[in-house]
Each structure stands twice: as structure tokens, then as C-alpha cells.
Design a protein around this motif. Sequence first.
Motif: not given
Length: 197
Positions: A68-75, A9-15, A38-40, A177-180
Amino acid sequence: MINSAVLVLNRYYQPVHVTSVKRAFSLLYQGVAKAIDAQYRLYEFDDWAALSATNDCITTINRTIRVPRVLVLSAYDHLPRGRVRFSRLNIYARDADTCQYCGKNLPRSELNLDHVMPRTQGGKTTWENVVCSCVPCNLKKGGRTPEQADMRLLKKPVRPRWTPLFRGATRKVTYQEWLPFLHLADASYWNVELLDE
């Protein structure tokens, strides 16, 4: 396991991408991304590695780390271009490696492309006129339209409106874990049996 998929995901939680577990651990270890549970809750590498892992994990010399099944990029805050490139690979992906005349799902080496309206009759090489077909169906159809060859298309070919996740190849398996984080418009595509690892 090391080549299985991780949603990025980008830093705005968009895939923005799907990557391998190997690359995900690299991004996490370098501090470029954080793992999300799962609890964000967000975790840096050391905190993530400290979590207990029973299944869906990687074992190193001195510890076992949960994948980890979901990563969030920091920048990173951009989204890749939405336009899907017109290519053989993407046509096969759009048509799910399935002949659009007989419905057989085949390896890509046994498939080719067919112009629904043949070029000899003025057909263009576009998303809306090219489909995936097996060699026998392509030979049967020849330089005719499906109606002239008494054949039927499984579905009308259209330009895909995929998100960047699906560019290049389709994925038959996703993770709970991807669905949300997936857009509702993509829900029908992702309505497949989920792998619960």
C-alpha cells in the motif's frame, strides 16, 4: 522494498507522516489503519491481501501482497505541530545537502554549518542566518560575510514551512499515489521525477 515509503493520512485524509512499508503492514494488520487505492476505496488487511499483486509487492510464505502506498489511520484525527525544529539535520534537509556557496551536493559527513553573518560580527544562530556549506567554502569565507569574502549564496536562508511529511529528511522520490493527498502549497517541493513501481 520493505523500507520504501508509505504516506500515512489521519482519518480526515490529511497527511501526517511517511513511514516504511514494514510499519505500514504492521498498522494495517493490527487494524489501526486501512489501505486506500487509486479509486479511494478503503481496505482492511484481509481484503487488501486478497487483491492481485504483480509488481510493487511483498512475498510471504503463502502469498504475495501488494504494497500500500497510502494508509488512512482509523481513529487519529490530529495533525503534528507545524513548527520545524531548528537542528543540524533539518538545516541539511532544507538545503538538500548542498553547499549554499559552491552548489556541490555532498554526503552530510562532508558538510558543516556556516553563519552567513558571522557571530563575530553580531550574527545570530537562526534559520535565517545559518546555511549548509562544504568545508573548503567555509574555510574560504572564514569570519567574513559572503560579500566581504566575494562569495555568493545560492538562495537566501529562510525558516522552512514544511508539512510534517518532510520533517527530519527530504525525500527525493515520491509515489504517484501520494499526489491527491498532498497540499498544493507543497507542489513545488514535490515536483520531482516520480517513481512508478
